[in-house]
Design a protein around this motif. Sequence first.
Motif, short mmCIF file in Angstrom:
data_model
loop_
_atom_site.label_atom_id
_atom_site.label_comp_id
_atom_site.label_asym_id
_atom_site.label_seq_id
_atom_site.Cartn_x
_atom_site.Cartn_y
_atom_site.Cartn_z
N GLU A 156 -8.82 23.43 -15.24
CA GLU A 156 -7.81 22.39 -15.11
C GLU A 156 -7.69 22.04 -13.63
OE1 GLU A 156 -3.52 20.91 -16.70
OE2 GLU A 156 -3.99 23.06 -16.88
N VAL A 157 -7.99 20.80 -13.31
CA VAL A 157 -8.06 20.34 -11.93
C VAL A 157 -6.90 19.42 -11.61
CG1 VAL A 157 -9.39 18.91 -10.31
CG2 VAL A 157 -10.56 20.61 -11.72
N TYR A 158 -6.27 19.65 -10.48
CA TYR A 158 -5.28 18.75 -9.89
C TYR A 158 -5.92 18.17 -8.64
CZ TYR A 158 -1.77 20.83 -12.97
OH TYR A 158 -1.07 21.25 -14.07
N TRP A 159 -5.99 16.84 -8.57
CA TRP A 159 -6.76 16.21 -7.49
C TRP A 159 -6.04 14.99 -6.95
CZ3 TRP A 159 -10.11 11.58 -7.93
CH2 TRP A 159 -10.90 11.36 -6.77
N LEU A 160 -6.17 14.78 -5.66
CA LEU A 160 -5.65 13.59 -5.00
C LEU A 160 -6.80 12.61 -4.81
CD1 LEU A 160 -3.15 12.39 -3.17
CD2 LEU A 160 -4.67 13.07 -1.32
N GLY A 161 -6.70 11.45 -5.43
CA GLY A 161 -7.76 10.47 -5.25
C GLY A 161 -7.67 9.31 -6.22
N THR A 162 -8.43 8.26 -5.95
CA THR A 162 -8.49 6.99 -6.69
C THR A 162 -7.16 6.23 -6.59
OG1 THR A 162 -7.76 7.80 -8.88
CG2 THR A 162 -10.10 7.99 -8.36
N THR A 163 -7.19 5.00 -7.01
CA THR A 163 -5.96 4.22 -7.19
C THR A 163 -5.95 3.73 -8.63
OG1 THR A 163 -7.02 2.15 -6.45
CG2 THR A 163 -5.88 3.46 -4.78
N LEU A 164 -4.76 3.58 -9.18
CA LEU A 164 -4.65 3.12 -10.56
C LEU A 164 -3.55 2.08 -10.67
CD1 LEU A 164 -5.65 3.60 -13.51
CD2 LEU A 164 -3.70 5.15 -13.77
N ASP A 165 -3.90 0.93 -11.22
CA ASP A 165 -2.92 -0.11 -11.51
C ASP A 165 -2.29 0.25 -12.86
OD1 ASP A 165 -1.60 -2.43 -12.46
OD2 ASP A 165 -2.91 -3.73 -11.26
N PHE A 166 -1.03 0.65 -12.85
CA PHE A 166 -0.40 1.14 -14.07
C PHE A 166 -0.02 0.02 -15.05
CE2 PHE A 166 0.14 4.73 -11.20
CZ PHE A 166 -0.22 5.79 -12.03
N GLU A 167 -0.15 -1.22 -14.61
CA GLU A 167 0.08 -2.33 -15.54
C GLU A 167 -1.18 -2.67 -16.32
OE1 GLU A 167 1.73 -5.66 -13.51
OE2 GLU A 167 3.57 -4.62 -12.93
N THR A 168 -2.33 -2.53 -15.66
CA THR A 168 -3.60 -2.90 -16.32
C THR A 168 -4.48 -1.69 -16.62
OG1 THR A 168 -4.72 -3.18 -14.18
CG2 THR A 168 -3.59 -5.11 -15.11
N ASP A 169 -4.09 -0.52 -16.09
CA ASP A 169 -4.88 0.72 -16.21
C ASP A 169 -6.27 0.57 -15.58
OD1 ASP A 169 -2.78 1.94 -17.43
OD2 ASP A 169 -3.64 1.96 -19.45
N VAL A 170 -6.40 -0.31 -14.60
CA VAL A 170 -7.67 -0.46 -13.88
C VAL A 170 -7.76 0.61 -12.80
CG1 VAL A 170 -9.02 -1.96 -12.37
CG2 VAL A 170 -7.85 -2.92 -14.37
N LEU A 171 -8.86 1.36 -12.84
CA LEU A 171 -9.09 2.46 -11.90
C LEU A 171 -10.03 2.01 -10.79
CD1 LEU A 171 -8.86 5.61 -11.41
CD2 LEU A 171 -10.95 5.82 -12.76
N LYS A 172 -9.64 2.26 -9.54
CA LYS A 172 -10.48 1.95 -8.38
C LYS A 172 -10.86 3.26 -7.68
CE LYS A 172 -10.19 -2.62 -8.49
NZ LYS A 172 -11.36 -3.50 -8.68
#
Length: 299
Positions: A156-172
Amino acid sequence: MNSKFLLPHLFVFVLFFCGLAHAVGQIREVIVDADTGNEVDDFYALARILADSSVKVTALNAAHWQTSHWTVPNSMENSHRLNQQLLGEMGLQLKTLRGAPARMYDWGDRAQHSAAAYGIIEEAERNDRVTILVLGALTNVASAVFIRPEIAEKLEVYWLGTTLDFETDVLKRNDFNALMDPFALDYLLDSKVAMNIMPINVAVDMEIEYDKISKAIGNSRLGRFLIKRWDDHLDGARKSRVLWDLALVSVFLKPDFGTTRVVRTSRDSGNRNITYYNSIDANAIYQDFYKVLSAFEKP
């Protein structure tokens, strides 16, 4: 009282209270994987978790930041040295392992074979569940899974990274930690590793002014050490910073400091459920940090 009667009852009594103590005061074990040499925030996050009595850090792994435009030669060794320095400042002793010197390879055996990767494998082979906090590139964890794919479901990994648009669920994936090893991120998204991600666009709430944090922690020896890390960094003249990693560590330790949402990723990002943090209480995180640091200094 007859000893034949007393001993069995005493045995049951001891078992009951041992079980109760285990249930109430169970200490969580965690591996921490950090690119400590890269930024200022790692020291603050590591100090927070190392000072917490509710968890046991079983290993402190060094991560590279070799792909950065401001990297140094042997960035992993730089992180390893700073990990040991922080432990020395805090008067602590625990296992410190060297991780990958750079990102995963481009073909063939893509894993980076390191002490950190094999340490993760060893923990997974010995336990049903292994928790890993990753503050930088995912190279060490992904390499461990690449070497021993069968351990994936135990991690089980906890990680800091990526961006996520919570309205569209688009992951960058254009943030620092993701770019340090894009293949490692893709590999873990496609794996059966349980992922809990603190996106950059949520952790950004952790911005704090130099004067404010200096006033809050500058009266303690450990606090002065952390402020010196800010001063001595390549861009030490900055008047404010985002202490990104402190957000991830704090919500892991105190889940009430953040909220989560399960997101189904797209087909090119694993096509599976990932737990994403969608908000944090930055003020509560900092107040908790000051309190823990202050208590740690007391004899």
